[in-house]
Design a protein around this motif. Sequence first.
Motif, mmCIF file in Angstrom:
data_model
loop_
_atom_site.group_PDB
_atom_site.id
_atom_site.type_symbol
_atom_site.label_atom_id
_atom_site.label_comp_id
_atom_site.label_asym_id
_atom_site.label_seq_id
_atom_site.Cartn_x
_atom_site.Cartn_y
_atom_site.Cartn_z
ATOM 1 N N LEU A 182 0.820 -1.208 0.000
ATOM 2 C CA LEU A 182 0.000 0.000 0.000
ATOM 3 C C LEU A 182 0.858 1.264 0.000
ATOM 4 O O LEU A 182 1.977 1.246 0.513
ATOM 5 C CB LEU A 182 -0.886 0.030 1.248
ATOM 6 C CG LEU A 182 -2.032 -0.957 1.307
ATOM 7 C CD1 LEU A 182 -2.624 -0.985 2.711
ATOM 8 C CD2 LEU A 182 -3.099 -0.599 0.293
ATOM 9 N N GLN A 186 -1.990 5.269 3.204
ATOM 10 C CA GLN A 186 -3.067 4.292 3.393
ATOM 11 C C GLN A 186 -2.656 3.236 4.420
ATOM 12 O O GLN A 186 -3.434 2.875 5.308
ATOM 13 C CB GLN A 186 -3.418 3.609 2.070
ATOM 14 C CG GLN A 186 -4.102 4.511 1.083
ATOM 15 C CD GLN A 186 -4.345 3.822 -0.247
ATOM 16 O OE1 GLN A 186 -4.286 2.597 -0.355
ATOM 17 N NE2 GLN A 186 -4.610 4.611 -1.282
ATOM 18 N N SER A 223 -11.310 7.705 3.882
ATOM 19 C CA SER A 223 -11.160 7.308 2.484
ATOM 20 C C SER A 223 -9.890 6.474 2.281
ATOM 21 O O SER A 223 -9.912 5.440 1.597
ATOM 22 C CB SER A 223 -11.124 8.550 1.603
ATOM 23 O OG SER A 223 -10.913 8.197 0.265
ATOM 24 N N ARG A 224 -8.798 6.901 2.896
ATOM 25 C CA ARG A 224 -7.549 6.142 2.771
ATOM 26 C C ARG A 224 -7.688 4.751 3.362
ATOM 27 O O ARG A 224 -7.204 3.775 2.795
ATOM 28 C CB ARG A 224 -6.412 6.893 3.462
ATOM 29 C CG ARG A 224 -5.975 8.123 2.707
ATOM 30 C CD ARG A 224 -4.901 8.868 3.444
ATOM 31 N NE ARG A 224 -4.537 10.072 2.709
ATOM 32 C CZ ARG A 224 -3.840 11.053 3.210
ATOM 33 N NH1 ARG A 224 -3.383 10.993 4.446
ATOM 34 N NH2 ARG A 224 -3.566 12.112 2.482
ATOM 35 N N LYS A 225 -8.350 4.673 4.503
ATOM 36 C CA LYS A 225 -8.544 3.356 5.117
ATOM 37 C C LYS A 225 -9.415 2.483 4.215
ATOM 38 O O LYS A 225 -9.147 1.296 4.055
ATOM 39 C CB LYS A 225 -9.181 3.492 6.496
ATOM 40 C CG LYS A 225 -9.357 2.127 7.140
ATOM 41 C CD LYS A 225 -10.045 2.195 8.458
ATOM 42 C CE LYS A 225 -10.373 0.788 8.916
ATOM 43 N NZ LYS A 225 -11.335 0.774 9.982
ATOM 44 N N ARG A 226 -10.433 3.047 3.616
ATOM 45 C CA ARG A 226 -11.316 2.283 2.723
ATOM 46 C C ARG A 226 -10.518 1.702 1.557
ATOM 47 O O ARG A 226 -10.671 0.533 1.213
ATOM 48 C CB ARG A 226 -12.432 3.194 2.207
ATOM 49 C CG ARG A 226 -13.277 2.575 1.128
ATOM 50 C CD ARG A 226 -14.576 2.072 1.662
ATOM 51 N NE ARG A 226 -15.418 1.582 0.582
ATOM 52 C CZ ARG A 226 -15.804 0.324 0.504
ATOM 53 N NH1 ARG A 226 -15.484 -0.535 1.427
ATOM 54 N NH2 ARG A 226 -16.551 -0.072 -0.496
ATOM 55 N N TYR A 227 -9.649 2.515 0.950
ATOM 56 C CA TYR A 227 -8.807 2.007 -0.137
ATOM 57 C C TYR A 227 -7.905 0.876 0.361
ATOM 58 O O TYR A 227 -7.696 -0.124 -0.335
ATOM 59 C CB TYR A 227 -7.956 3.122 -0.756
ATOM 60 C CG TYR A 227 -8.736 4.047 -1.645
ATOM 61 C CD1 TYR A 227 -9.391 3.578 -2.780
ATOM 62 C CD2 TYR A 227 -8.815 5.410 -1.352
ATOM 63 C CE1 TYR A 227 -10.111 4.432 -3.598
ATOM 64 C CE2 TYR A 227 -9.539 6.277 -2.171
ATOM 65 C CZ TYR A 227 -10.176 5.772 -3.286
ATOM 66 O OH TYR A 227 -10.893 6.623 -4.103
ATOM 67 N N ALA A 228 -7.385 1.031 1.561
ATOM 68 C CA ALA A 228 -6.529 -0.018 2.132
ATOM 69 C C ALA A 228 -7.321 -1.303 2.328
ATOM 70 O O ALA A 228 -6.858 -2.398 1.973
ATOM 71 C CB ALA A 228 -5.933 0.452 3.463
ATOM 72 N N LEU A 241 -10.040 -2.294 0.782
ATOM 73 C CA LEU A 241 -10.355 -2.899 -0.516
ATOM 74 C C LEU A 241 -9.150 -3.643 -1.082
ATOM 75 O O LEU A 241 -9.283 -4.759 -1.614
ATOM 76 C CB LEU A 241 -10.836 -1.823 -1.498
ATOM 77 C CG LEU A 241 -12.195 -1.201 -1.173
ATOM 78 C CD1 LEU A 241 -12.489 -0.034 -2.123
ATOM 79 C CD2 LEU A 241 -13.305 -2.243 -1.219
ATOM 80 N N HIS A 242 -7.983 -3.046 -0.963
ATOM 81 C CA HIS A 242 -6.765 -3.705 -1.440
ATOM 82 C C HIS A 242 -6.509 -4.995 -0.654
ATOM 83 O O HIS A 242 -6.193 -6.042 -1.240
ATOM 84 C CB HIS A 242 -5.565 -2.772 -1.312
ATOM 85 C CG HIS A 242 -4.254 -3.446 -1.580
ATOM 86 N ND1 HIS A 242 -3.842 -3.778 -2.855
ATOM 87 C CD2 HIS A 242 -3.277 -3.888 -0.738
ATOM 88 C CE1 HIS A 242 -2.669 -4.386 -2.790
ATOM 89 N NE2 HIS A 242 -2.301 -4.456 -1.523
#
Length: 186
Positions: A129, A133, A163-168, A170-171
Amino acid sequence: MPQDKNSHIIQTIASYGKSLLGFIRKRVKNDADAEDILQDVWYQFSNVVNAGPIEQTSAWLYRVAKNKIIDKHKKRSETLIDDMLPAGDDEDDDAPDFRAILLTEATTPETQYLRNLFWEQLFVALDELPENQRQVFIWQELDDMPFEEIAQKTGENINTLVSRKRYAVLHLRKRLKQLYKEITEY
């Protein structure tokens, strides 16, 4: 002979101490936790060196450090697993469900192996990441730091952090899905 082992330990600490502490600091909540883990690594190293030589000292030290970090974070595995799973209204119905595997009461060699494999793969995926994130995810999920505290610490807006946590997340779901398939298909 004991003098040689002591000088080897001192030389190893001098060679790897700073970089190993930096490695640990990136993955734990505060400097005190990092120093405690580092001390545990050195203690284990001194015991192993007394038992016999280590072929790849650097690899051994980082593996022990990673295992100590994982042990520290295992306490939070139920909350972490809940966050890794989609909510009931989420569109990702085929997200991995690690609950049955990781939260089972039975502690067998197989369940212990699977737990360790999960944590190892989680840290590998976290390392992929972007730093911002990864850091938000670690602070919020592994260190149990509220978004408000992270916002104060970083000066970032709470919505940006969410938002950053959400992207993390999802990854991590995507990366751990393959592991879940491998575990459940054997």
